[in-house]
Scaffold this motif. Sequence first.
Motif, PDB file in Angstrom:
ATOM      1  N   SER A  25    -127.477  72.054  16.553  1.00 18.09           N
ATOM      2  CA  SER A  25    -127.424  73.218  17.422  1.00 18.09           C
ATOM      3  C   SER A  25    -126.554  72.953  18.647  1.00 18.09           C
ATOM      4  N   TRP A  31    -123.199  79.664  18.525  1.00 24.23           N
ATOM      5  CA  TRP A  31    -124.378  80.202  19.192  1.00 24.23           C
ATOM      6  C   TRP A  31    -124.327  81.727  19.180  1.00 24.23           C
ATOM      7  N   GLY A  40    -119.957  78.768  21.484  1.00 19.89           N
ATOM      8  CA  GLY A  40    -121.099  77.877  21.602  1.00 19.89           C
ATOM      9  C   GLY A  40    -121.322  77.514  23.047  1.00 19.89           C
ATOM     10  N   SER A 129    -126.374  78.489  15.005  1.00 18.74           N
ATOM     11  CA  SER A 129    -126.623  77.349  15.904  1.00 18.74           C
ATOM     12  C   SER A 129    -127.754  77.653  16.880  1.00 18.74           C
ATOM     13  N   TYR A 130    -127.742  78.856  17.381  1.00 18.10           N
ATOM     14  CA  TYR A 130    -128.786  79.307  18.299  1.00 18.10           C
ATOM     15  C   TYR A 130    -130.149  79.283  17.614  1.00 18.10           C
TER      16      TYR A 130
END
Length: 167
Positions: A25, A31, A40, A129-130
């Motif tokens: 992450s 993100w 991100g 990723s979030y």
Amino acid sequence: MGVKHSLQMGGACLSFLANILTVLSTASNYWTRHHGGHSGLWQECSHGTCSNIPCQTMLAVTGACMVLATGFGIVATVMGMKILCHQGESLRGQVTSAFLFLAGLLLLIALTGYTVKTAWKNDVFFSWSYFLGWLALPFSILAGFCFLLADMIVQSTDAISGFPVCL
């Protein structure tokens, strides 16, 4: 294999998984998604070109908390493996639990701050990723509880070892 060892093994596996998710992450640039690109914590990519994001307070706090959460998680995982490998020694899981709970708290601070900063933007959607960061949070907390419960079993066994009871 007893309950104590099962809890320690489960805690070690959960903390390892939480670390993998936290590192993925933190390191990736997905993100958020927006028209023509993604971003991100460190870079923003638009139409195939990535560039560093200028310093923003909330992003800096989020990045710092994510890096610290990763560090505390890795230390806790190493301590958990040490507890697993040295059965005869009096290694307590309280410090390991504290590190895992602290990693969870840092994840919560980072992700909540990022959510508040980003949720009000139009045409911006959270990406994988979030969500990996949010997925790492319960794994870290559950791992902390596993080590804490295993340590409570060790302490209670030590406390009643002198009494003539049969358990």
